[in-house]
Design a protein around this motif. Structure first.
Motif, PDB file in Angstrom:
ATOM      1  N   GLU A 146       0.712  -1.120  -0.020  1.00 56.72           N
ATOM      2  CA  GLU A 146       0.011  -0.060   0.041  1.00 56.72           C
ATOM      3  C   GLU A 146       0.761   1.339  -0.088  1.00 56.72           C
ATOM      4  N   ALA A 147       1.984   1.270   0.859  1.00 53.16           N
ATOM      5  CA  ALA A 147       2.870   2.260   0.803  1.00 53.16           C
ATOM      6  C   ALA A 147       3.613   2.637  -0.408  1.00 53.16           C
TER       7      ALA A 147
ATOM      8  N   GLY B 288       1.414   4.166  -2.843  1.00 55.04           N
ATOM      9  CA  GLY B 288       1.076   5.631  -2.675  1.00 55.04           C
ATOM     10  C   GLY B 288       2.317   6.454  -3.068  1.00 55.04           C
ATOM     11  N   ARG B 289       3.892   5.721  -2.778  1.00 59.83           N
ATOM     12  CA  ARG B 289       4.910   6.622  -3.158  1.00 59.83           C
ATOM     13  C   ARG B 289       5.059   6.869  -4.614  1.00 59.83           C
TER      14      ARG B 289
ATOM     15  N   SER C 162       2.852   7.796  -6.779  1.00 59.31           N
ATOM     16  CA  SER C 162       2.340   9.147  -7.168  1.00 59.31           C
ATOM     17  C   SER C 162       3.612  10.220  -6.946  1.00 59.31           C
TER      18      SER C 162
ATOM     19  N   LYS D 284      -2.915   3.597 -13.121  1.00 61.87           N
ATOM     20  CA  LYS D 284      -3.172   4.121 -11.891  1.00 61.87           C
ATOM     21  C   LYS D 284      -4.363   3.644 -11.295  1.00 61.87           C
TER      22      LYS D 284
ATOM     23  N   TYR E 130      -5.111   0.956  -8.108  1.00 58.93           N
ATOM     24  CA  TYR E 130      -6.083   1.184  -6.997  1.00 58.93           C
ATOM     25  C   TYR E 130      -6.806  -0.104  -6.555  1.00 58.93           C
TER      26      TYR E 130
ATOM     27  N   LYS F   5      -4.596  -2.666  -5.082  1.00 60.91           N
ATOM     28  CA  LYS F   5      -4.526  -2.193  -3.427  1.00 60.91           C
ATOM     29  C   LYS F   5      -5.512  -2.752  -2.603  1.00 60.91           C
TER      30      LYS F   5
END
Length: 504
Positions: free
Chosen positions: A268-269, A272-273, A275, A316, A320, A323
Motif C-alpha cells: 500500500e505504501a 502511494g509513493r 504518485s 493508476k 488502486y 491495492k
C-alpha cells in the motif's frame, strides 16, 4: 533561484515578459506625449509680483525639478531632500526673484543654465501654481488618455490567461511607470548628457530585470550544485519503471502466498509513493523544456520521457484496484487451491510484462527509437500476449464460480491481465513513432504559438469565473490607483504608486 534551473528560467522569463510588456506600453505613450505630464508650476500671473519660494534642481537621471514652497523653512526641507545622487544644480528663489545666497550649488557651467531655466518659468497666460505642461497636447487630453490607458492595460493583464508571475510583474511596473509618467515632477526623464532612450527609467528597469534574471539562472550552474533538470530525466525514467515493477512483483508474490501478513501495508505504501515519484518526474520534464528549448538530443529524450509518463497515469486505476485486493484478501476458503492452479502462468505474465516495461524504458533513455529497439519491443509484446492466453486457459481450467470467497483472487487476475494489456498498448504506441531514429516533438516556435493562443483564447478569457476574478481585482486596483493619483494629505502623497503596486 527557485527549485531548479528550468523552473528558475521559467519564472525569469515570466518576470521579464511582464516587465517588458509594461515598458512597451509606456514607450508607446512616450511616442504620443514625448515629455509625459512633465511640467512646472506657473510663477507669475501677468506682471504682478508672485508670492512664495521656488526650489529648482537638476539631476542627471530625471532632469529638471521645480517645486513651490510657502515659506523659507519649507523650501529648505525640499532643497535638502533634492540631493539623492546625480545632482548637477540646485537653488532656492525668493519671492523677489533673487537666488538665496546660502541655498545654491552648481556643477561647473550650470549657474547660467539655472537662471535661464528660472526665467523660462514665467508665463503671462497662467495662474500662479497652475501646472504648465511641456507638451501642449498633454494639457488638452493627456490626463484622460493616460487614465484610459492605465485602465485598459490593467484589464487586459487580468483577463489574459498569463502566468501569475507575469501578471504580477506586469501590473506592478505598469502602475509604477504610468504614475510617474502622469506626475508633473517626473513625466518622461530626460538627460542633457546622455541618450534619451537609454536614460529613461523604463529602459533601465528592462535591462536590470534581464540582468538579474540572467544572474539567477547562471547561479543554478554553479559546480557541485547544478540544478539542471535534464540530468534527472534518465534517473526519473528508471525510478518510475523500477517502482512499477517492484509493486507488481510484491503484489503477485503476496497474493500467490498462503497467509495474510504485514506485507500488504508495504505494498500500500509503495503504491502511494509511486504518485510522488511520478510528480517529481513531471516537474523535471516541465523544467527541462526551458533548459533545452525543444532542441537537440536531450529535447528528444524529454519528449520520449513525457510520452512514457503517460503510462503510470494509464495504470493508476488498476493499481488502486490491486491495492484493495491486497488489503481485503483473507486467504480463506479455496484461495490456496485456486491460486496454485494459476501460479505458473501468473508468474510468467508478470515476468514478461516487467521485461517489456524495461525494454520500453531502455529504448527511451537514449532519446531514439531505432530498428533494434523496435524489434526487441515487438518480440517482448508477442511474449506478453502469449502469456495472457496461457493465464486465460489456466483460469478457465481452474473452473472458478463467481463467489465472494474468490472475488479478490479473480479481481487480482483480471487486474494483472489488464496491466499487461495496457503495457502492450503503450509498447505498440512507442514503436509506432517515426523510425528515422528521432522522436517527433514540438518545435520551440510551435510551443510559443500554442502558449500565445492559450493566453489570449477568448473561450478561456471570458469564462464566467475568470471574468469575475478579473473584474473584481481590476475594480479594487483601479480605485487605489485613482486614490494615489488624486488624493493628497494626511498619510496620502499624490502621485504615489505604492498602493496599486502593493495590491497588484
Amino acid at each position: 533561484v527557485y527549485k531548479n534551473t528550468g523552473t528558475t528560467m521559467n519564472l525569469a522569463v515570466q518576470g521579464i515578459l511582464g516587465t517588458v510588456l509594461a515598458a512597451v506600453n509606456v514607450h508607446l505613450m512616450v511616442m504620443i506625449f514625448p515629455d509625459g505630464a512633465r511640467g512646472f508650476p506657473c510663477v507669475v500671473k501677468g506682471m504682478e509680483t508672485y508670492t512664495g519660494f521656488y526650489v529648482l534642481w537638476y539631476k542627471k537621471t530625471t532632469a529638471w525639478h521645480v517645486l513651490h514652497a510657502r515659506s523659507l523653512p519649507e523650501a529648505w526641507k525640499i532643497y535638502e531632500r533634492s540631493d539623492t545622487g546625480g545632482l548637477r544644480a540646485r537653488a532656492i528663489f525668493h519671492p523677489d526673484g533673487k537666488m538665496d545666497m546660502w541655498a545654491q550649488w552648481f556643477a561647473p557651467g550650470w549657474d547660467k543654465k539655472m537662471r535661464e531655466k528660472y526665467k523660462s518659468l514665467f508665463k503671462a497666460d497662467c495662474n500662479e501654481g497652475e501646472i504648465v505642461y511641456n507638451d501642449k497636447n498633454y494639457g488638452r487630453f493627456g490626463e484622460i488618455a493616460c487614465l484610459l490607458n492605465v485602465a485598459i492595460v490593467a484589464l487586459l493583464f487580468l483577463l489574459s490567461k498569463s502566468a501569475k508571475n507575469t501578471i504580477m510583474f506586469g501590473l506592478s511596473w505598469h502602475f509604477c511607470f504610468m504614475m510617474n509618467f502622469m506626475n508633473p515632477s517626473i513625466g518622461v526623464p530626460r538627460s542633457q548628457d546622455g541618450s534619451p532612450w537609454v536614460m529613461t527609467e523604463y529602459f533601465v528597469v528592462e535591462m536590470t530585470t534581464v540582468l538579474g534574471a540572467a544572474i539567477a539562472v547562471l547561479a543554478t550552474f554553479v559546480p557541485c550544485a547544478s540544478l539542471l533538470n535534464v540530468w534527472h530525466l534518465r534517473d526519473d525514467l528508471s525510478a518510475v519503471t523500477l517502482s512499477i515493477s517492484e509493486i507488481w512483483g510484491d503484489v503477485v508474490a503476496y497474493l500467490l502466498g498462503k497467509n495474510r501478513s504485514a506485507k500488504r501495508f508495504q505494498i500500500e505504501a509503495k503504491i502511494g509513493r509511486l504518485s510522488a515519484a511520478d510528480s517529481v518526474a513531471q516537474d523535471h520534464i516541465s523544467g527541462a523544456w526551458w533548459e533545452t528549448l525543444g532542441v537537440g538530443k536531450l529535447a528528444r529524450l524529454r519528449w520520449l520521457l513525457m510520452t512514457f509518463q503517460a503510462y503510470p497515469t494509464a495504470i493508476k486505476d488498476i493499481l488502486y484496484v490491486v491495492k484493495t485486493c491486497v488489503l481485503s484478501e483473507t486467504f480463506d476458503g479455496d484461495h490456496n487451491i485456486f491460486m496454485e492452479r494459476v501460479r505458473k502462468p501468473a508468474q510468467d505474465l508478470l515476468e514478461l510484462t516487467q521485461f517489456l516495461l524495461w525494454e520500453c524504458s531502455l529504448a527511451c533513455t537514449d532519446g531514439m527509437i531505432d530498428t533494434i529497439d523496435h524489434d526487441k519491443i515487438t518480440n517482448a509484446v508477442s511474449g506478453v500476449r502469449e502469456a495472457q492466453v496461457r493465464l486465460l486457459e489456466a483460469f478457465a481450467g481452474a473452473g472458478p464460480c463467481i463467489s465472494a470467497d474468490l472475488s479478490e483472487e479473480q479481481l487480482f487476475l483480471f487486474s494483472l491481465s489488464m496491466w499487461a494489456r495496457r503495457t502492450t498498448d503503450f509498447a505498440d504506441h512507442l514503436i509506432s513513432l517515426p523510425q528515422d531514429g528521432h522522436a517527433r516533438h514540438d518545435s520551440t516556435f510551435e510551443v510559443i504559438l500554442r502558449a500565445l493562443w492559450a493566453t489570449w483564447n477568448p473561450k478561456h478569457m471570458f469564462q464566467r469565473e475568470h471574468l469575475q476574478f478579473a473584474l473584481r481585482n481590476w475594480l479594487s486596483i483601479m480605485v487605489v490607483f485613482l486614490m494615489g493619483y488624486y488624493v493628497h494629505g494626511s498619510v496620502y502623497d499624490r502621485y504615489s504608486w505604492g498602493m496599486p503596486v502593493t495590491l497588484s
